[in-house]
Design an enzyme around this catalytic site. Structure first.
Site, mmCIF file in Angstrom:
data_model
loop_
_atom_site.group_PDB
_atom_site.id
_atom_site.type_symbol
_atom_site.label_atom_id
_atom_site.label_comp_id
_atom_site.label_asym_id
_atom_site.label_seq_id
_atom_site.Cartn_x
_atom_site.Cartn_y
_atom_site.Cartn_z
ATOM 1 C CG ASP A 51 -14.008 -4.668 17.075
ATOM 2 O OD1 ASP A 51 -14.106 -4.298 15.880
ATOM 3 O OD2 ASP A 51 -14.564 -5.689 17.509
ATOM 4 N NE ARG B 293 -6.074 -7.342 13.673
ATOM 5 C CZ ARG B 293 -5.081 -8.130 14.077
ATOM 6 N NH1 ARG B 293 -5.186 -8.830 15.184
ATOM 7 N NH2 ARG B 293 -3.990 -8.224 13.370
ATOM 8 N N GLY C 163 -8.450 1.017 10.627
ATOM 9 C CA GLY C 163 -7.791 -0.212 10.180
ATOM 10 C C GLY C 163 -6.521 0.148 9.444
ATOM 11 C CG HIS D 280 -10.328 -5.542 0.371
ATOM 12 N ND1 HIS D 280 -9.285 -5.814 -0.493
ATOM 13 C CD2 HIS D 280 -9.781 -5.450 1.606
ATOM 14 C CE1 HIS D 280 -8.159 -5.882 0.192
ATOM 15 N NE2 HIS D 280 -8.432 -5.663 1.460
ATOM 16 C CB SER E 168 -0.932 -0.006 1.213
ATOM 17 O OG SER E 168 -0.193 -0.045 2.405
HETATM 18 C C1 LIG Z 1 -5.709 -5.211 4.614
HETATM 19 S S1 LIG Z 1 -5.194 -4.420 6.076
HETATM 20 C C2 LIG Z 1 -5.119 -2.734 5.548
HETATM 21 C C3 LIG Z 1 -4.094 -1.955 6.309
HETATM 22 C C4 LIG Z 1 -3.887 -0.519 5.785
HETATM 23 N N1 LIG Z 1 -5.090 0.254 5.891
HETATM 24 C C5 LIG Z 1 -3.368 -0.547 4.363
HETATM 25 O O1 LIG Z 1 -4.046 -0.090 3.442
HETATM 26 O O2 LIG Z 1 -2.252 -1.048 4.167
HETATM 27 C C6 LIG Z 1 -6.653 -4.460 7.105
HETATM 28 C C7 LIG Z 1 -6.399 -3.902 8.493
HETATM 29 O O3 LIG Z 1 -7.631 -3.957 9.245
HETATM 30 C C8 LIG Z 1 -7.295 -4.266 10.581
HETATM 31 N N2 LIG Z 1 -8.486 -4.821 11.242
HETATM 32 C C9 LIG Z 1 -9.141 -5.948 10.924
HETATM 33 N N3 LIG Z 1 -10.191 -6.128 11.746
HETATM 34 C C10 LIG Z 1 -10.182 -5.094 12.607
HETATM 35 C C11 LIG Z 1 -11.006 -4.718 13.698
HETATM 36 N N4 LIG Z 1 -12.076 -5.447 14.032
HETATM 37 N N5 LIG Z 1 -10.712 -3.589 14.383
HETATM 38 C C12 LIG Z 1 -9.603 -2.843 14.051
HETATM 39 N N6 LIG Z 1 -8.812 -3.135 13.005
HETATM 40 C C13 LIG Z 1 -9.090 -4.250 12.294
HETATM 41 C C14 LIG Z 1 -6.178 -5.272 10.443
HETATM 42 O O4 LIG Z 1 -5.434 -5.422 11.638
HETATM 43 C C15 LIG Z 1 -5.384 -4.685 9.290
HETATM 44 O O5 LIG Z 1 -4.376 -3.829 9.750
#
Ligand SMILES: C[S@@+](CC[C@H](N)C(=O)[O-])C[C@H]1O[C@@H](n2cnc3c(N)ncnc32)[C@H](O)[C@@H]1O
Length: 339
Positions: free
Chosen positions: A222, A196, A172, A243, A150
């Site tokens: 969360d 998280r 996130g 996604h 990213s």
């Molecule tokens: C695909 S990664 C995307 C990370 C960043 N936004 C990027 O574009 O590189 C999805 C992120 O969502 C976070 N995530 C998933 N479930 C979550 C939750 N219930 N609460 C907080 N974060 C969450 C994961 O830890 C992860 O860092």
């Protein structure tokens, strides 16, 4: 007779060859001046005849070109992002896709297609983020690999007019690489990163390394918990978050973001690889379809078309501007309250 089917069936071998070259350090050695297989074999303590054949294949795949000296190779522009020190390096993704737990999830694709359940759960007994919470080293590699995939945060200000914005919430946000690049490009910004709790130390370290830690508050929590999304920010970034989730969960999350944005004009920025209408016309169109299946395997989510995101944003009370392209096949869609 067409060889397309055979080329597809053998495509995993190409990926394995690339990952081997990355893991063995071959790619990094080829990032500079052209090197021969004999020199590489000595430097990396590898078996020269096998290495010779690997290099020939990588050249055939368009990742290497030959140097002026016969028998020497160096990376092409297409191969360059596989090297560790490339500014938009995808090296960590090459390693992530070959992680045994990711491969095990893909091996359960047929289960998932029969049952309708996520293959990751069939393979590991729980959804991916619950699994990662229990395997700290893998989780750290996952978060670092997501950051490698990213590297577009610096391009956001050119894609969306953020001149009036002061505070951005990265929902996130992973290790904060996107946010760090955005804050570096926009010195007037303060940020809040929500992810998280077990990701928080890695995010703090990455933001410190990027020199923006004093402008970011990192919050462990969360994203679906009531009250988790900070209120009153100018922009809410959802980069590769929607996604991961079903339509119902995305709608619930966007409703929460809309409520947190309030009436002060806070915008939502959705970054995803968007599925294009019509038959795929080249790798840019195929990538979202491949990642869509990866989402089916790994998560409860899916890749979507721009119109699907527009409809979700509108249902949550945002008016969406047309999506703008970012590097690596991503697009950003900005929603303004009042749709
Ligand atoms: C695909 S990664 C995307 C990370 C960043 N936004 C990027 O574009 O590189 C999805 C992120 O969502 C976070 N995530 C998933 N479930 C979550 C939750 N219930 N609460 C907080 N974060 C969450 C994961 O830890 C992860 O860092």
């Amino acid at each position: 007779m067409s060889t397309t089917a055979l080329a597809l069936l053998t495509a995993p071998w190409a990926a394995r060859a690339v990952t081997a070259a990355v893991r063995l350090g071959v790619i990094d050695e080829l990032a500079g001046a052209p090197v021969s297989a004999a020199d590489l074999a000595t430097r990396l303590d590898l078996h020269e005849p096998g290495l010779q054949r690997l290099l020939r294949l990588l050249a055939g795949l368009g990742l290497l070109r030959t140097g002026a000296e016969p028998g020497t190779y160096t990376l092409t522009d297409d191969g360059a992002p596989l090297a560790s020190d490339h500014p938009r390096s995808v090296r960590l993704l090459a390693e992530f896709y070959e992680e045994d737990y990711v491969r095990a999830a893909w091996a359960s694709l047929e289960d998932g297609l029969r049952s309708g359940g996520p293959p990751f759960v069939a393979a590991h007994g729980r959804p991916v983020f619950d699994y990662l919470a229990d395997v700290q080293e893998r989780a750290a590699r996952y978060t670092a690999a997501m950051a490698a995939g990213s590297r577009f945060g610096d391009r956001l200000p050119a894609a969306v007019d953020l001149t009036a914005a002061r505070c951005v919430v990265d929902i996130g946000g992973g290790d904060g690489s996107v946010l760090a690049a955005l804050l570096t490009a926009c010195p007037q910004f303060q940020g809040i990163l929500l992810d998280r709790p077990d990701v928080v130390p890695q995010a703090r370290a990455a933001l410190r390394d990027a020199g923006v830690a004093d402008r970011v508050r990192v919050v462990g929590g969360d994203i679906f918990e009531p009250g988790a999304i900070p209120r009153g920010a100018d922009a809410y970034l959802l980069s590769r978050v929607l996604h991961n989730w079903s339509d119902d969960r995305c709608r619930a999350l966007l409703d929460t973001v809309r409520a947190a944005a309030g009436d002060a004009g806070g915008r939502v920025l959705v970054v995803e690889r968007m599925i294009r209408a019509g038959a795929p016309d080249g790798p840019e169109d195929l990538l979202p379809l491949l990642f869509d299946l990866h989402m089916l395997v790994m998560t409860q989510g899916r890749e979507r078309a721009e119109q699907e995101y527009v409809a979700m944003l509108e249902a949550a009370g945002f008016a969406a501007a047309p999506a703008v392209a970012l590097p690596l096949g991503f697009s950003v869609l900005a929603g303004t309250p009042g749709g």
